[in-house]
Design a protein around this motif. Structure first.
Motif, short mmCIF file in Angstrom:
data_model
loop_
_atom_site.label_atom_id
_atom_site.label_comp_id
_atom_site.label_asym_id
_atom_site.label_seq_id
_atom_site.Cartn_x
_atom_site.Cartn_y
_atom_site.Cartn_z
N THR A 69 -6.82 2.12 -8.28
CA THR A 69 -6.28 1.60 -7.03
C THR A 69 -5.67 0.21 -7.18
OG1 THR A 69 -8.44 0.74 -6.40
CG2 THR A 69 -7.86 2.94 -5.60
N TYR A 105 -6.76 9.93 -2.72
CA TYR A 105 -5.99 8.86 -2.05
C TYR A 105 -6.61 8.54 -0.69
CZ TYR A 105 -1.55 6.47 -3.09
OH TYR A 105 -0.59 5.57 -3.47
N SER A 110 -6.70 1.45 1.50
CA SER A 110 -6.04 0.16 1.27
C SER A 110 -5.10 0.18 0.07
CB SER A 110 -7.09 -0.95 1.08
OG SER A 110 -7.87 -0.69 -0.06
N ALA A 111 -5.08 1.27 -0.69
CA ALA A 111 -4.18 1.37 -1.84
C ALA A 111 -2.74 1.48 -1.36
CB ALA A 111 -4.54 2.58 -2.69
N LYS A 112 -1.81 0.95 -2.15
CA LYS A 112 -0.38 1.08 -1.82
C LYS A 112 -0.03 2.55 -1.64
CE LYS A 112 1.66 -3.05 -3.89
NZ LYS A 112 2.62 -3.53 -4.91
N PRO A 113 1.05 2.84 -0.88
CA PRO A 113 1.35 4.23 -0.51
C PRO A 113 1.92 5.11 -1.63
CG PRO A 113 3.01 2.76 0.37
CD PRO A 113 1.94 1.89 -0.22
N TRP A 114 2.34 4.53 -2.77
CA TRP A 114 2.88 5.31 -3.86
C TRP A 114 2.03 5.10 -5.10
CZ3 TRP A 114 6.49 8.32 -1.95
CH2 TRP A 114 7.26 7.87 -0.87
N ARG A 163 1.03 8.94 -0.71
CA ARG A 163 -0.39 9.16 -0.38
C ARG A 163 -0.63 10.43 0.43
NH1 ARG A 163 -3.72 5.78 1.42
NH2 ARG A 163 -2.68 3.84 0.90
N HIS A 175 8.11 -4.79 -8.57
CA HIS A 175 7.34 -4.77 -7.32
C HIS A 175 5.89 -4.28 -7.48
CE1 HIS A 175 11.15 -5.66 -5.45
NE2 HIS A 175 11.65 -4.49 -5.80
N TRP A 178 1.33 -1.09 -9.01
CA TRP A 178 1.30 0.20 -8.34
C TRP A 178 0.07 0.97 -8.78
CZ3 TRP A 178 4.54 0.75 -4.47
CH2 TRP A 178 5.76 0.06 -4.48
#
Length: 195
Positions: A69, A105, A110-114, A163, A175, A178
């Motif tokens: 994560t 997922y 709270s994990a990023k969406p990808w 997700r 960015h 991930w």
């Protein structure tokens, strides 16, 4: 007596195989006459290793998975982390496998969406292949998230999933970090070598 010790070891290996350990048995003998008093030599060698790496969760009939994560800054770091685990970036081969990853997922809101997966189009834009060199369309799963792939900013060459499901193209080295999924193959289903 040697025979009984070996029999116990073979039985132990069969029992242990059911508890996520895999053993290899090698037996050799010379002059194996069972009847009479003819001496014989029976030697055996048992070796084993733990199948499930630390932190991986088993989904029966599908595989072992670990969700990082906190993620990796680049796709290549994610590849390396999975390889260091003795695993590989996950490759979705079925709707069932996608459901497994979505369920993991969902436990991590709270994990990023990808999250990175084991496919990309680094060599040729639009020609998606797995980390094993297999065409993505031959994996058994190629359901893209709506509007994807889109090669946003002309720089999305690495595979990921959303997700809530569906494949996506994502930056390989921008960015980050991930999140990513590593997959450890079920016994008897060894993964191909990464080229």
């Amino acid at each position: 007596m040697t025979f009984w010790v070996l029999l116990f070891l073979v039985m132990f290996s069969c029992t242990s195989a059911l508890t996520e350990r895999q053993f290899q048995v090698s037996i050799s003998c010379s002059k194996c006459e069972v009847g009479g008093l003819t001496p014989f030599t029976l030697t055996g060698n048992i070796s084993g290793n733990n199948i499930k790496p630390t932190g991986y969760e088993l989904f029966h009939g599908v595989g072992y998975y670990k969700f990082y994560t906190e993620g990796a800054m680049t796709y290549y770091q994610a590849l390396s982390t999975c390889k260091n685990d003795g695993a590989h970036l996950a490759i979705i081969n079925s709707q069932t496998e996608e459901e497994v990853l979505k369920s993991i997922y969902a436990k991590n809101p709270s994990a990023k969406p990808w999250a990175y997966l084991g496919f990309n189009d680094i060599e040729k834009e639009g020609d998606y292949v797995t980390i094993f060199g297999e065409r993505l369309c031959d994996t058994g799963f190629m359901k893209w998230h709506p509007g994807k792939p889109d090669n946003h900013e002309g720089n999305e060459d690495c595979g990921s999933m959303f997700r809530h499901g569906g494949l996506n193209d994502l930056y390989c080295d921008k960015h980050g970090p991930w999140p990513f999924f590593c997959e450890y193959e079920l016994p008897g289903h060894p993964s191909p070598k990464i080229s």
